[in-house]
Design a protein around this motif. Structure first.
Motif, PDB file in Angstrom:
ATOM      1  N   LEU A 178       0.814  -1.208   0.000  1.00 37.53           N
ATOM      2  CA  LEU A 178       0.000   0.000   0.000  1.00 37.53           C
ATOM      3  C   LEU A 178       0.852   1.265   0.000  1.00 37.53           C
ATOM      4  O   LEU A 178       0.593   2.193  -0.770  1.00 37.53           O
ATOM      5  CB  LEU A 178      -0.969   0.009   1.189  1.00 37.53           C
ATOM      6  N   SER A 179       1.878   1.336   0.826  1.00 39.28           N
ATOM      7  CA  SER A 179       2.693   2.552   0.916  1.00 39.28           C
ATOM      8  C   SER A 179       3.408   2.873  -0.400  1.00 39.28           C
ATOM      9  O   SER A 179       3.760   4.025  -0.638  1.00 39.28           O
ATOM     10  CB  SER A 179       3.687   2.461   2.071  1.00 39.28           C
ATOM     11  N   ASP A 180       3.582   1.885  -1.264  1.00 40.91           N
ATOM     12  CA  ASP A 180       4.185   2.133  -2.572  1.00 40.91           C
ATOM     13  C   ASP A 180       3.213   2.828  -3.532  1.00 40.91           C
ATOM     14  O   ASP A 180       3.611   3.260  -4.610  1.00 40.91           O
ATOM     15  CB  ASP A 180       4.661   0.827  -3.218  1.00 40.91           C
ATOM     16  N   LEU A 181       1.944   2.925  -3.132  1.00 39.86           N
ATOM     17  CA  LEU A 181       0.921   3.521  -3.990  1.00 39.86           C
ATOM     18  C   LEU A 181       0.666   4.993  -3.678  1.00 39.86           C
ATOM     19  O   LEU A 181      -0.236   5.601  -4.261  1.00 39.86           O
ATOM     20  CB  LEU A 181      -0.389   2.729  -3.872  1.00 39.86           C
ATOM     21  N   LYS A 182       1.459   5.562  -2.755  1.00 41.09           N
ATOM     22  CA  LYS A 182       1.288   6.999  -2.452  1.00 41.09           C
ATOM     23  C   LYS A 182       1.402   7.793  -3.740  1.00 41.09           C
ATOM     24  O   LYS A 182       2.211   7.479  -4.606  1.00 41.09           O
ATOM     25  CB  LYS A 182       2.308   7.463  -1.421  1.00 41.09           C
ATOM     26  N   GLY A 183       0.567   8.800  -3.852  1.00 43.01           N
ATOM     27  CA  GLY A 183       0.493   9.573  -5.085  1.00 43.01           C
ATOM     28  C   GLY A 183      -0.678   9.139  -5.952  1.00 43.01           C
ATOM     29  O   GLY A 183      -1.027   9.795  -6.920  1.00 43.01           O
ATOM     30  N   LYS A 184      -1.283   8.010  -5.589  1.00 47.02           N
ATOM     31  CA  LYS A 184      -2.448   7.494  -6.303  1.00 47.02           C
ATOM     32  C   LYS A 184      -3.652   7.467  -5.366  1.00 47.02           C
ATOM     33  O   LYS A 184      -3.505   7.409  -4.150  1.00 47.02           O
ATOM     34  CB  LYS A 184      -2.185   6.070  -6.817  1.00 47.02           C
ATOM     35  N   VAL A 185      -4.831   7.487  -5.956  1.00 53.14           N
ATOM     36  CA  VAL A 185      -6.064   7.300  -5.203  1.00 53.14           C
ATOM     37  C   VAL A 185      -6.302   5.796  -5.157  1.00 53.14           C
ATOM     38  O   VAL A 185      -6.247   5.116  -6.190  1.00 53.14           O
ATOM     39  CB  VAL A 185      -7.244   8.028  -5.884  1.00 53.14           C
ATOM     40  N   VAL A 186      -6.553   5.264  -3.956  1.00 55.08           N
ATOM     41  CA  VAL A 186      -6.676   3.815  -3.777  1.00 55.08           C
ATOM     42  C   VAL A 186      -8.035   3.486  -3.166  1.00 55.08           C
ATOM     43  O   VAL A 186      -8.447   4.109  -2.186  1.00 55.08           O
ATOM     44  CB  VAL A 186      -5.557   3.271  -2.857  1.00 55.08           C
ATOM     45  N   LEU A 187      -8.701   2.512  -3.741  1.00 49.50           N
ATOM     46  CA  LEU A 187      -9.928   1.981  -3.159  1.00 49.50           C
ATOM     47  C   LEU A 187      -9.681   0.538  -2.760  1.00 49.50           C
ATOM     48  O   LEU A 187      -9.252  -0.269  -3.586  1.00 49.50           O
ATOM     49  CB  LEU A 187     -11.096   2.049  -4.145  1.00 49.50           C
ATOM     50  N   LEU A 188      -9.924   0.248  -1.490  1.00 48.83           N
ATOM     51  CA  LEU A 188      -9.843  -1.124  -0.990  1.00 48.83           C
ATOM     52  C   LEU A 188     -11.261  -1.612  -0.761  1.00 48.83           C
ATOM     53  O   LEU A 188     -12.081  -0.900  -0.174  1.00 48.83           O
ATOM     54  CB  LEU A 188      -9.085  -1.177   0.342  1.00 48.83           C
ATOM     55  N   GLN A 189     -11.543  -2.822  -1.218  1.00 48.70           N
ATOM     56  CA  GLN A 189     -12.828  -3.449  -0.942  1.00 48.70           C
ATOM     57  C   GLN A 189     -12.548  -4.737  -0.190  1.00 48.70           C
ATOM     58  O   GLN A 189     -11.851  -5.623  -0.692  1.00 48.70           O
ATOM     59  CB  GLN A 189     -13.592  -3.775  -2.227  1.00 48.70           C
ATOM     60  N   PHE A 190     -13.079  -4.855   1.026  1.00 47.36           N
ATOM     61  CA  PHE A 190     -12.937  -6.092   1.798  1.00 47.36           C
ATOM     62  C   PHE A 190     -14.151  -6.960   1.509  1.00 47.36           C
ATOM     63  O   PHE A 190     -15.293  -6.521   1.656  1.00 47.36           O
ATOM     64  CB  PHE A 190     -12.805  -5.774   3.288  1.00 47.36           C
ATOM     65  N   THR A 191     -13.889  -8.201   1.093  1.00 45.59           N
ATOM     66  CA  THR A 191     -14.942  -9.058   0.581  1.00 45.59           C
ATOM     67  C   THR A 191     -14.669 -10.519   0.919  1.00 45.59           C
ATOM     68  O   THR A 191     -13.610 -10.858   1.448  1.00 45.59           O
ATOM     69  CB  THR A 191     -15.058  -8.867  -0.958  1.00 45.59           C
ATOM     70  N   ALA A 192     -15.612 -11.392   0.602  1.00 45.47           N
ATOM     71  CA  ALA A 192     -15.445 -12.848   0.724  1.00 45.47           C
ATOM     72  C   ALA A 192     -16.552 -13.521  -0.084  1.00 45.47           C
ATOM     73  O   ALA A 192     -17.643 -12.957  -0.244  1.00 45.47           O
ATOM     74  CB  ALA A 192     -15.510 -13.295   2.182  1.00 45.47           C
ATOM     75  N   SER A 193     -16.281 -14.708  -0.558  1.00 40.64           N
ATOM     76  CA  SER A 193     -17.241 -15.415  -1.416  1.00 40.64           C
ATOM     77  C   SER A 193     -18.547 -15.754  -0.696  1.00 40.64           C
ATOM     78  O   SER A 193     -19.597 -15.842  -1.317  1.00 40.64           O
ATOM     79  CB  SER A 193     -16.613 -16.697  -1.972  1.00 40.64           C
TER      80      SER A 193
END
Length: 184
Positions: free
Chosen positions: A60-75
């Motif tokens: 995640l920290s390598d993505l600084k400078g970008k907008v990030v969306l995390l979705q927590f999910t499961a089948s």
């Protein structure tokens, strides 16, 4: 002899009280909201490395400078299954070619084959990552709290929006916030 026993009991009691106090302070350090989130808007997003279903690792920290969306999910999550087509259509398909946007679904504690099958069943094409033992999830919410959850992170790595379950009005506000941040 009585004095030694009393001294032993006193010292033992002090150790027990100290251990209990330390345990209580650790529990107090985690303040969950009514939905189980332990992170809040304005917080720096907790860092992690996730392994995607294609084998790539993303920190995640390598993505600084970008907008990030995390979705927590499961089948096994029926609400996740209901939300995922909307995430695919209204967010991923709209922004997948934007180099300033990253979207990662994080599947909670399921094996690779199940996660790959889940993606096929739901028809989603956005990247999915594996979260063995819900280690990543528990950095964002109480481990035993439910999903689906979305966490939007700005270019500086700060959380700007969190959602829980699937609510059309809340989802629309998530879409609008992504559009707004990407247009800045």
């Amino acid at each position: 002899m009585k004095i030694l026993r009393l001294l032993f009991l006193f010292i033992s009691g002090c150790f027990i009280l100290n251990a209990h106090a330390q345990s209580a302070s650790v529990k107090q350090a985690v303040h969950a909201d009514s939905t189980g989130y332990i992170v809040y808007d304005g917080d720096q997003a907790p860092d992690f490395t996730v392994k995607l279903t294609n084998g790539k690792r993303v920190k995640l920290s390598d993505l600084k400078g970008k907008v990030v969306l995390l979705q927590f999910t499961a089948s096994w999550c029926s609400v996740c299954r209901r939300e995922m087509p909307h995430l695919e259509k209204d967010i991923w398909q709209k922004h997948k070619n934007d180099p300033n946007f990253v979207f990662i679904g994080i599947d909670r504690d399921e094996p690779l084959a199940k996660v790959v099958s889940f993606a096929k069943q739901t028809g989603i094409t956005y990247p999915l990552g594996l979260d063995p033992g819900a280690a990543i999830y528990s950095k964002y919410a109480l481990k035993d709290s439910g999903i689906t959850r979305n966490v939007l992170i700005d270019r500086t790595g700060k959380i700007v929006k969190r959602t829980r379950l699937y609510n059309e009005k809340e989802f629309a506000s998530l879409v609008n916030e992504i559009d707004r941040i990407l247009s800045e």
